[in-house]
Structures are given as structure tokens and as C-alpha cells.
Design a protein around this motif. Structure first.
Motif, PDB file in Angstrom:
ATOM      1  N   LEU A   1      32.958  24.590  26.356  1.00 51.99           N
ATOM      2  CA  LEU A   1      34.025  25.184  25.553  1.00 51.99           C
ATOM      3  C   LEU A   1      33.492  25.887  24.311  1.00 51.99           C
ATOM      4  O   LEU A   1      33.974  26.960  23.937  1.00 51.99           O
ATOM      5  CB  LEU A   1      35.028  24.094  25.139  1.00 51.99           C
ATOM      6  N   VAL A   2      32.492  25.301  23.655  1.00 52.94           N
ATOM      7  CA  VAL A   2      31.995  25.857  22.398  1.00 52.94           C
ATOM      8  C   VAL A   2      30.963  26.948  22.634  1.00 52.94           C
ATOM      9  O   VAL A   2      31.011  28.016  22.009  1.00 52.94           O
ATOM     10  CB  VAL A   2      31.403  24.740  21.514  1.00 52.94           C
ATOM     11  N   GLU A   3      30.025  26.721  23.544  1.00 53.24           N
ATOM     12  CA  GLU A   3      28.894  27.634  23.700  1.00 53.24           C
ATOM     13  C   GLU A   3      29.164  28.764  24.690  1.00 53.24           C
ATOM     14  O   GLU A   3      28.493  29.791  24.644  1.00 53.24           O
ATOM     15  CB  GLU A   3      27.651  26.850  24.143  1.00 53.24           C
ATOM     16  N   PHE A   4      30.110  28.589  25.583  1.00 55.59           N
ATOM     17  CA  PHE A   4      30.390  29.614  26.581  1.00 55.59           C
ATOM     18  C   PHE A   4      31.854  30.040  26.513  1.00 55.59           C
ATOM     19  O   PHE A   4      32.169  31.110  26.022  1.00 55.59           O
ATOM     20  CB  PHE A   4      29.999  29.124  27.982  1.00 55.59           C
ATOM     21  N   GLY A   5      32.748  29.177  27.001  1.00 53.32           N
ATOM     22  CA  GLY A   5      34.178  29.461  26.916  1.00 53.32           C
ATOM     23  C   GLY A   5      34.608  30.693  27.673  1.00 53.32           C
ATOM     24  O   GLY A   5      35.587  31.340  27.295  1.00 53.32           O
ATOM     25  N   ARG A   6      33.906  31.045  28.753  1.00 52.66           N
ATOM     26  CA  ARG A   6      34.276  32.195  29.559  1.00 52.66           C
ATOM     27  C   ARG A   6      34.421  31.761  31.016  1.00 52.66           C
ATOM     28  O   ARG A   6      33.601  30.968  31.497  1.00 52.66           O
ATOM     29  CB  ARG A   6      33.208  33.310  29.457  1.00 52.66           C
ATOM     30  N   PRO A   7      35.447  32.246  31.661  1.00 49.63           N
ATOM     31  CA  PRO A   7      36.509  33.143  31.181  1.00 49.63           C
ATOM     32  C   PRO A   7      37.462  32.437  30.215  1.00 49.63           C
ATOM     33  O   PRO A   7      37.635  31.221  30.292  1.00 49.63           O
ATOM     34  CB  PRO A   7      37.229  33.565  32.459  1.00 49.63           C
ATOM     35  N   ALA A   8      38.043  33.223  29.326  1.00 49.87           N
ATOM     36  CA  ALA A   8      38.870  32.657  28.269  1.00 49.87           C
ATOM     37  C   ALA A   8      40.093  31.943  28.822  1.00 49.87           C
ATOM     38  O   ALA A   8      40.521  30.920  28.292  1.00 49.87           O
ATOM     39  CB  ALA A   8      39.296  33.769  27.297  1.00 49.87           C
ATOM     40  N   ALA A   9      40.667  32.478  29.911  1.00 52.74           N
ATOM     41  CA  ALA A   9      41.856  31.847  30.498  1.00 52.74           C
ATOM     42  C   ALA A   9      41.520  30.450  31.011  1.00 52.74           C
ATOM     43  O   ALA A   9      42.283  29.497  30.811  1.00 52.74           O
ATOM     44  CB  ALA A   9      42.410  32.723  31.621  1.00 52.74           C
ATOM     45  N   LEU A  10      40.363  30.311  31.657  1.00 55.61           N
ATOM     46  CA  LEU A  10      39.957  28.993  32.154  1.00 55.61           C
ATOM     47  C   LEU A  10      39.681  28.042  30.998  1.00 55.61           C
ATOM     48  O   LEU A  10      39.995  26.846  31.086  1.00 55.61           O
ATOM     49  CB  LEU A  10      38.712  29.136  33.032  1.00 55.61           C
ATOM     50  N   ALA A  11      39.095  28.550  29.912  1.00 59.18           N
ATOM     51  CA  ALA A  11      38.836  27.695  28.743  1.00 59.18           C
ATOM     52  C   ALA A  11      40.135  27.165  28.161  1.00 59.18           C
ATOM     53  O   ALA A  11      40.222  25.989  27.772  1.00 59.18           O
ATOM     54  CB  ALA A  11      38.047  28.476  27.688  1.00 59.18           C
ATOM     55  N   ARG A  12      41.159  28.018  28.084  1.00 60.84           N
ATOM     56  CA  ARG A  12      42.458  27.553  27.577  1.00 60.84           C
ATOM     57  C   ARG A  12      43.071  26.509  28.498  1.00 60.84           C
ATOM     58  O   ARG A  12      43.696  25.545  28.031  1.00 60.84           O
ATOM     59  CB  ARG A  12      43.398  28.742  27.404  1.00 60.84           C
ATOM     60  N   ILE A  13      42.894  26.690  29.799  1.00 59.27           N
ATOM     61  CA  ILE A  13      43.420  25.703  30.750  1.00 59.27           C
ATOM     62  C   ILE A  13      42.708  24.360  30.570  1.00 59.27           C
ATOM     63  O   ILE A  13      43.338  23.290  30.588  1.00 59.27           O
ATOM     64  CB  ILE A  13      43.266  26.225  32.190  1.00 59.27           C
ATOM     65  N   VAL A  14      41.391  24.400  30.390  1.00 59.85           N
ATOM     66  CA  VAL A  14      40.627  23.164  30.201  1.00 59.85           C
ATOM     67  C   VAL A  14      41.044  22.465  28.905  1.00 59.85           C
ATOM     68  O   VAL A  14      41.225  21.232  28.870  1.00 59.85           O
ATOM     69  CB  VAL A  14      39.118  23.464  30.202  1.00 59.85           C
ATOM     70  N   GLU A  15      41.216  23.224  27.832  1.00 62.00           N
ATOM     71  CA  GLU A  15      41.667  22.636  26.574  1.00 62.00           C
ATOM     72  C   GLU A  15      43.034  21.986  26.735  1.00 62.00           C
ATOM     73  O   GLU A  15      43.273  20.884  26.218  1.00 62.00           O
ATOM     74  CB  GLU A  15      41.716  23.707  25.495  1.00 62.00           C
ATOM     75  N   SER A  16      43.938  22.657  27.439  1.00 65.38           N
ATOM     76  CA  SER A  16      45.268  22.083  27.666  1.00 65.38           C
ATOM     77  C   SER A  16      45.183  20.828  28.516  1.00 65.38           C
ATOM     78  O   SER A  16      45.910  19.854  28.281  1.00 65.38           O
ATOM     79  CB  SER A  16      46.168  23.121  28.333  1.00 65.38           C
ATOM     80  N   ALA A  17      44.294  20.826  29.505  1.00 68.50           N
ATOM     81  CA  ALA A  17      44.140  19.646  30.356  1.00 68.50           C
ATOM     82  C   ALA A  17      43.636  18.453  29.561  1.00 68.50           C
ATOM     83  O   ALA A  17      44.106  17.317  29.747  1.00 68.50           O
ATOM     84  CB  ALA A  17      43.181  19.962  31.505  1.00 68.50           C
ATOM     85  N   VAL A  18      42.693  18.701  28.660  1.00 74.34           N
ATOM     86  CA  VAL A  18      42.189  17.608  27.813  1.00 74.34           C
ATOM     87  C   VAL A  18      43.302  17.070  26.919  1.00 74.34           C
ATOM     88  O   VAL A  18      43.435  15.852  26.735  1.00 74.34           O
ATOM     89  CB  VAL A  18      40.991  18.096  26.978  1.00 74.34           C
ATOM     90  N   ASP A  19      44.123  17.959  26.376  1.00 77.08           N
ATOM     91  CA  ASP A  19      45.233  17.525  25.528  1.00 77.08           C
ATOM     92  C   ASP A  19      46.266  16.729  26.328  1.00 77.08           C
ATOM     93  O   ASP A  19      46.831  15.743  25.827  1.00 77.08           O
ATOM     94  CB  ASP A  19      45.899  18.734  24.878  1.00 77.08           C
ATOM     95  N   VAL A  20      46.514  17.153  27.562  1.00 80.20           N
ATOM     96  CA  VAL A  20      47.484  16.437  28.403  1.00 80.20           C
ATOM     97  C   VAL A  20      46.984  15.032  28.711  1.00 80.20           C
ATOM     98  O   VAL A  20      47.737  14.048  28.633  1.00 80.20           O
ATOM     99  CB  VAL A  20      47.746  17.224  29.701  1.00 80.20           C
ATOM    100  N   ILE A  21      45.698  14.906  29.044  1.00 76.03           N
ATOM    101  CA  ILE A  21      45.137  13.581  29.323  1.00 76.03           C
ATOM    102  C   ILE A  21      45.178  12.703  28.084  1.00 76.03           C
ATOM    103  O   ILE A  21      45.467  11.500  28.153  1.00 76.03           O
ATOM    104  CB  ILE A  21      43.697  13.719  29.851  1.00 76.03           C
ATOM    105  N   ALA A  22      44.900  13.309  26.927  1.00 76.33           N
ATOM    106  CA  ALA A  22      44.922  12.532  25.686  1.00 76.33           C
ATOM    107  C   ALA A  22      46.318  12.015  25.367  1.00 76.33           C
ATOM    108  O   ALA A  22      46.463  10.926  24.798  1.00 76.33           O
ATOM    109  CB  ALA A  22      44.407  13.383  24.529  1.00 76.33           C
ATOM    110  N   GLY A  23      47.360  12.773  25.721  1.00 71.86           N
ATOM    111  CA  GLY A  23      48.716  12.360  25.394  1.00 71.86           C
ATOM    112  C   GLY A  23      49.414  11.599  26.495  1.00 71.86           C
ATOM    113  O   GLY A  23      50.510  11.057  26.268  1.00 71.86           O
ATOM    114  N   ALA A  24      48.821  11.509  27.684  1.00 68.46           N
ATOM    115  CA  ALA A  24      49.473  10.813  28.794  1.00 68.46           C
ATOM    116  C   ALA A  24      49.396   9.302  28.605  1.00 68.46           C
ATOM    117  O   ALA A  24      48.324   8.776  28.262  1.00 68.46           O
ATOM    118  CB  ALA A  24      48.818  11.205  30.114  1.00 68.46           C
TER     119      ALA A  24
END
Length: 329
Positions: A115-138
Motif C-alpha cells: 500500500l505504501v511503496e507501490f499502491g498500483r493500481p490505485a483502484a485495487l489499493a482503495r479496495i484493499v484499504e476498504s477490506a482492511v477497514d471492514v475486517i477491523a470493524g467486523a
């Protein structure tokens, strides 16, 4: 004397020290002072609540704890207050924590690096960030229900406890795999924050010396963010140790460790069922079926010592982080 001659110099004088003006709260507007007072009250209240819980559990636990409880196995009885200790739950807690952390740390560090060093493609990076947030809040019980249905499938039957041709989806391996999900967001967050604090000129200097991106990550960035990884790992361990829903649904909630029959000795334990200190406390609490609140308080004291030790370790690492990474500034 020549006009160009310089007069003799006296003793060297140190430059005047710069004094930093201190902002006094007495000069703030009334609403800002009220806000500051509320912040102090909130902090003091939180500290008092934490200290109260700690002192109460220490008092109840120390008075009920016996050394024999730490080395004897629990035994099934109508009145568990007079039978056995909680050696198996302690072993189950350590084993489950080890499985969850071994799975979560490599995945969490790799996700944060990407996420920090690459983050490409940007759409996939946003999906991964959202997935981490969903797991954290589940809620953990939701993850436990998912794991119960997912690992009951035939393809994953080798991981769980079996009876004839039926896979129950319960074992240390299954529970540890799901436990890694609740530790993953903490490890990703701590590692990502540590990577963001590494200045860009450190990366540029490494690349200018002919290092590749992979070599820079391996030889420069990972050593620099090691305290952050350790902090996330300690917090993830505390989260795993304190969970109950996943243990009850996916570990079988048996008093003693029950290895899987017909398997390799070490693997049979991982494929078997058992309990942890949290499930033991739940079963023997004043509203549980074990009818042994004294042992529940003793086990809670032991569990609290483990959690406090991990939190103290995380705080110590976080405070020493500035000294450990001073070379990158």
C-alpha cells in the motif's frame, strides 16, 4: 595604530539562547479552557477506570489463585471448584496466539508495504484499504460464523476435527486462521504508519547507490520499521488472547485438549479441539455452568497479566522508536 587594524577580541561569547514563548491556558477563550478541562477529566476518568479494573482483578485473582492450578489439567465435574486447574486453557491460549500471529504478521507486513511503496493500481489499493477497514470493524462472532461455514467444506476438512466422514470445522488451525483476521488490521496499521514516517530521501539515497526497489525494502525500510511491526504484533496478540466468540464457535470449547485421532502426533493437536483462558473464564464465571467463580477469577488474573505485559511491551517499543530510527532522519 593603523586604521585597518582590528581591536583585540575578548573571550568568545555564546550566542543568546532563544526562548520559546509558552502558551498559557489562562489566556485562552472560555470555551477553549472548558474544552481543555473536559480533556483532562476524560483522561483522568479513563485512568481511574483502568486502575480500578486492574486492582479489583488483582485482588480477586491473587486471593483465589493457587500454584497447583497452573500445572494441573481441568477435569469434567459437576462442581469444578474442587477439580483440576487450567493448564490446558493456558496451553491453548499460547498455541492459538502463536498460530494467529504466524499467519497475520507476514500478510500484514506485505499488505502495508504494497500500500505504501507501490499502491498500483490505485483502484485495487482503495479496495484493499476498504477490506482492511471492514475486517477491523467486523464483530468477531461474524468472522467466527463465516469460518464455521467456510472450513466445514470438504476441501478444508483436513484442517478440522472429524468424526467418521463429517468435518465439524473446529480445530486450533481453523480458530487460529480466523484469529489472524482480527490481528491483521492492527499489524497493517502499525506497519503502514511506520513506513509513512520514513523520509523519502532515505529511499532516494538507497536507489541512488544502485539498489533496487526490492533491496531498498529488504535492507533499509524493513529494519527501520521493525519497532512498528513489533508494536502491531504485540497489539494483535492482545486482541487474539482476549477474544471469546471465535474460541467458543471454532475451537470446540472443550475443557481439555482433544487431539484428532489417526493423525500425525504434532499435527493431531493442531487439528484437534480445546479451550483458552477466555472460554474457561466464561464457563466458570458466576453465570456459567462450571460453578467455579473462584477459578474464573484466578484465570482472569493470569489472563490480565499476559495482556498487561503485552501492552507494556508495545508501549516500551513505541517510546523507544524515536531512538531506534534516529539514523533515518
Amino acid at each position: 595604530m593603523s586604521a585597518l587594524a582590528t581591536p583585540p577580541r575578548g573571550p568568545a561569547q555564546a550566542p543568546p539562547r532563544r526562548t520559546r514563548a509558552r502558551d498559557s491556558a489562562t489566556s485562552w477563550p472560555l470555551r477553549d479552557r472548558i474544552g481543555l478541562a473536559l480533556c483532562w477529566i476524560a483522561g483522568a476518568t479513563l485512568a481511574i477506570v483502568a486502575l480500578t479494573v486492574l486492582l479489583y482483578m488483582c485482588f480477586k485473582g491473587i486471593t483465589q489463585l493457587r500454584p497447583s492450578m497452573l500445572v494441573t489439567h481441568p477435569s469434567a465435574a459437576v462442581d469444578q471448584s474442587r477439580s483440576g486447574g487450567f493448564l490446558d486453557p493456558i496451553q491453548g491460549t499460547l498455541l492459538l496466539t502463536a498460530i494467529g500471529i504466524v499467519i497475520a504478521v507476514p500478510i500484514g507486513v506485505c499488505v502495508a508495504l504494497w500500500l505504501v511503496e507501490f499502491g498500483r493500481p490505485a483502484a485495487l489499493a482503495r479496495i484493499v484499504e476498504s477490506a482492511v477497514d471492514v475486517i477491523a470493524g467486523a464483530p468477531s462472532v461474524v468472522l467466527a460464523l463465516f469460518g464455521l461455514s467456510f472450513f466445514s467444506e470438504t476441501f478444508f476438512s483436513w484442517m478440522s476435527f472429524r468424526s467418521e466422514d463429517t468435518a465439524f470445522g473446529r480445530s486450533f488451525m481453523v480458530a487460529g486462521t480466523v484469529m489472524s483476521l482480527i490481528a491483521l488490521p492492527l499489524i497493517v496499521g502499525a506497519t503502514r504508519e511506520a513506513l509513512l514516517q520514513v523520509p523519502n530521501h532515505v529511499r532516494e539515497a538507497s536507489l541512488a547507490l544502485g539498489k533496487t526497489k526490492a533491496s531498498t525494502i529488504r535492507a533499509v525500510l524493513l529494519p527501520a520499521v521493525r519497532p512498528g511491526i513489533a508494536t502491531g504484533t504485540a497489539l494483535g496478540m492482545g486482541r487474539i488472547i482476549g477474544d471469546t466468540a471465535i474460541v467458543i464457535l471454532l475451537l470446540g470449547n472443550t475443557l481439555t485438549t482433544q487431539p484428532r485421532d489417526g493423525s500425525i502426533p504434532v499435527l493431531s493437536v493442531l487439528q484437534g479441539t480445546g479451550s483458552t483462558l477466555t472460554s474457561y473464564i466464561y464457563g466458570n464465571s458466576p453465570i456459567g455452568e462450571g460453578n467455579a467463580p473462584q477459578k474464573a477469577y484466578a484465570a482472569a488474573f493470569v489472563l490480565l497479566l499476559i495482556v498487561v505485559a503485552l501492552n507494556a511491551l508495545a508501549t516500551r517499543i513505541a517510546r523507544g522508536r524515536g531512538k531506534d530510527t534516529a539514523w533515518i532522519r
